[in-house]
Write an enzyme that holds these catalytic residues in place. Structure first.
Site, PDB file in Angstrom:
ATOM      1  N   PHE A  61      67.123  37.965  34.649  1.00 51.90           N
ATOM      2  CA  PHE A  61      67.785  36.283  35.330  1.00 51.90           C
ATOM      3  C   PHE A  61      67.387  35.718  34.202  1.00 51.90           C
ATOM      4  O   PHE A  61      66.474  35.264  33.779  1.00 51.90           O
ATOM      5  CB  PHE A  61      67.227  35.711  36.609  1.00 51.90           C
ATOM      6  CG  PHE A  61      68.366  36.283  38.353  1.00 51.90           C
ATOM      7  CD1 PHE A  61      69.057  35.724  38.073  1.00 51.90           C
ATOM      8  CD2 PHE A  61      67.858  36.929  38.713  1.00 51.90           C
ATOM      9  CE1 PHE A  61      69.637  36.021  39.417  1.00 51.90           C
ATOM     10  CE2 PHE A  61      67.860  37.605  39.902  1.00 51.90           C
ATOM     11  CZ  PHE A  61      69.321  37.625  39.795  1.00 51.90           C
ATOM     12  N   HIS A  62      68.260  34.925  33.783  1.00 49.58           N
ATOM     13  CA  HIS A  62      68.033  34.289  31.989  1.00 49.58           C
ATOM     14  C   HIS A  62      69.277  33.688  32.002  1.00 49.58           C
ATOM     15  O   HIS A  62      69.643  32.119  31.346  1.00 49.58           O
ATOM     16  CB  HIS A  62      67.595  34.549  30.990  1.00 49.58           C
ATOM     17  CG  HIS A  62      69.231  35.970  30.504  1.00 49.58           C
ATOM     18  ND1 HIS A  62      69.184  37.067  30.777  1.00 49.58           N
ATOM     19  CD2 HIS A  62      70.063  35.233  29.421  1.00 49.58           C
ATOM     20  CE1 HIS A  62      70.695  37.093  30.372  1.00 49.58           C
ATOM     21  NE2 HIS A  62      70.927  36.464  29.332  1.00 49.58           N
TER      22      HIS A  62
END
Ligand code: UD1
Length: 371
Positions: free
Chosen positions: A215-216
């Site tokens: 996740f980013h």
């Protein structure tokens, strides 16, 4: 033809690698590699060059991290000088990062032919910085190389004429096909982030019995409330199935900023590790039961590997991975039920999109020869 190839951020490197290899020693096309330095540290950049055998860039603009405007401006300033000195006949950019849009803008205004690989992808969500970069790049490019038919349709809707569009497949899959066997022999032992402890295949998590997570996206991780909710959800899932998460620097920074480390540490099968190199990451994905992500590239890699992928986003610029591949778009509050469906053996499977076969770079070189 003197061709400048631009790369700036991590997801660009696996796209340019097969192209640089296919152009090595080419009789009529001289490839000049420019790294903007948008991503700069060993974990986000250097190790990809080494593992994928990408030649050292001819020029590195070393722009580093900054706000979007400052980073884009620095790239433009540096790249203009490069174009003045090198006098290229054409500039090829890949993907949708700030480096992609910035270099296209510079080259286009200097009257240099611009080629966009991965043209035409649209999430139709202008809150994503990448969508703005896609729109800007495609509005002014001369040649459009696409990865799937939906991208062609998007470009046609935007009045790009059909003879400028070439659907040639997926360079990221070229890298995957070329490296999968080697990747699957890498050691699966990782140091936990901030801890002395290591985890490894066979003891802490078993092949095919864990999920890989990334996740980013600013939309998921820059907001305290949303990231806190995510950490709770990851934690709950990790109590059913181990989750291995190579943490992106943006996410890591926000975890510290929002004081979430302690909560993370309270879940014993939620394994946060450093960003991985290409080979280990591909190995981790290829032996996983599923991926839980907000990344673009992983939607494509899991589609090729036919591993269920849950993408926590309201939209995707890569819809072919949903209608043809093993990808599903889900909302935050659907994560638990969707993971359970996979654990019950009902994960989504799919087929491989056209031309995602490992030969895209060869097809691109043929088109470049004809320009
Ligand atoms: C960029 C791309 C995104 C891509 C992602 C992959 C844009 C607009 N976004 O987002 O499309 O999916 O890369 O990673 O171009 N950092 C490091 N080391 C580095 C690079 C960055 O620690 O080598 C830190 C920076 O300090 C920065 C943060 O990571 O604060 C984010 O980096 P940045 O390049 O601004 O954007 P990404 O979120 O990585």
């Amino acid at each position: 033809m003197k061709l400048i190839i631009v790369a700036g951020a991590r997801p660009n490197f696996m796209k340019i690698a097969p192209l640089m290899h296919a152009l090595k020693g080419h009789k009529t096309i001289q490839a000049v590699l420019v790294h903007t330095g948008q991503h700069y540290d060993v974990k986000m950049s250097g190790q990809f060059f080494e593992e994928l055998n990408i030649p050292t860039p001819d020029i590195n603009l070393e722009v580093g991290s900054a706000s979007h405007a400052v980073q884009t401006a620095r790239i433009m300033e540096g790249f203009e000088k490069v174009c003045i000195d090198a006098k290229p006949d054409a500039v090829l950019v890949v993907g949708d990062v700030n480096s992609t849009a910035a270099c296209t803008l510079v080259a286009s205004k200097m009257g240099i032919k611009t080629i966009h690989y991965e043209a035409g992808l649209r999430s139709n969500d202008r809150t994503m910085p990448e969508e703005i970069n896609r729109l800007v790049t495609d509005a002014i490019s001369d040649v459009f190389i696409t990865t799937s038919v939906d991208a062609d349709e998007n470009l046609l809707k935007e009045n790009i004429s059909t003879e400028k569009i070439f659907m040639l497949g997926n360079l990221m899959i070229d890298s995957l096909v070329a490296n999968l066997a080697k990747a699957e022999s890498t050691e699966m032992k990782f140091k936990l982030l901030n801890k002395e402890k290591t985890i490894e295949f066979g003891t802490d998590f078993m092949p095919q019995q864990y999920g890989v997570m990334t996740f980013h996206r600013p939309g998921n991780v820059d907001d305290k409330e949303s990231l806190t909710k995510l950490v709770h959800l990851w934690g709950e899932i990790s109590e059913k199935v181990p989750l291995v998460f190579p943490v992106h620097p943006r996410t890591y920074k926000n975890i510290q900023l929002f004081g979430l480390q302690e909560l993370i540490d309270s879940y014993h099968q939620l394994y946060f590790i450093e960003p991985l190199g290409y080979m280990q990451f591909i190995h981790l994905v290829s032996r996983s039961m599923f991926a839980l992500t907000d990344s673009g590239g992983i939607q494509e890699e899991t589609t090729y590997l036919n591993i269920p992928c849950l993408t926590v986003r309201p939209n995707t610029e890569r819809p072919v991975t949903v209608w043809e591949g093993s990808n599903t778009l889900i909302k935050l509050d659907e994560i638990a039920a969707e993971v359970q469906r996979i654990l019950d053996g009902n994960g989504k499977t799919g087929t491989t999109p056209r031309y995602w076969d490992g030969d895209t770079a060869v097809r691109i070189v043929k088109v470049l020869e004809s320009l």
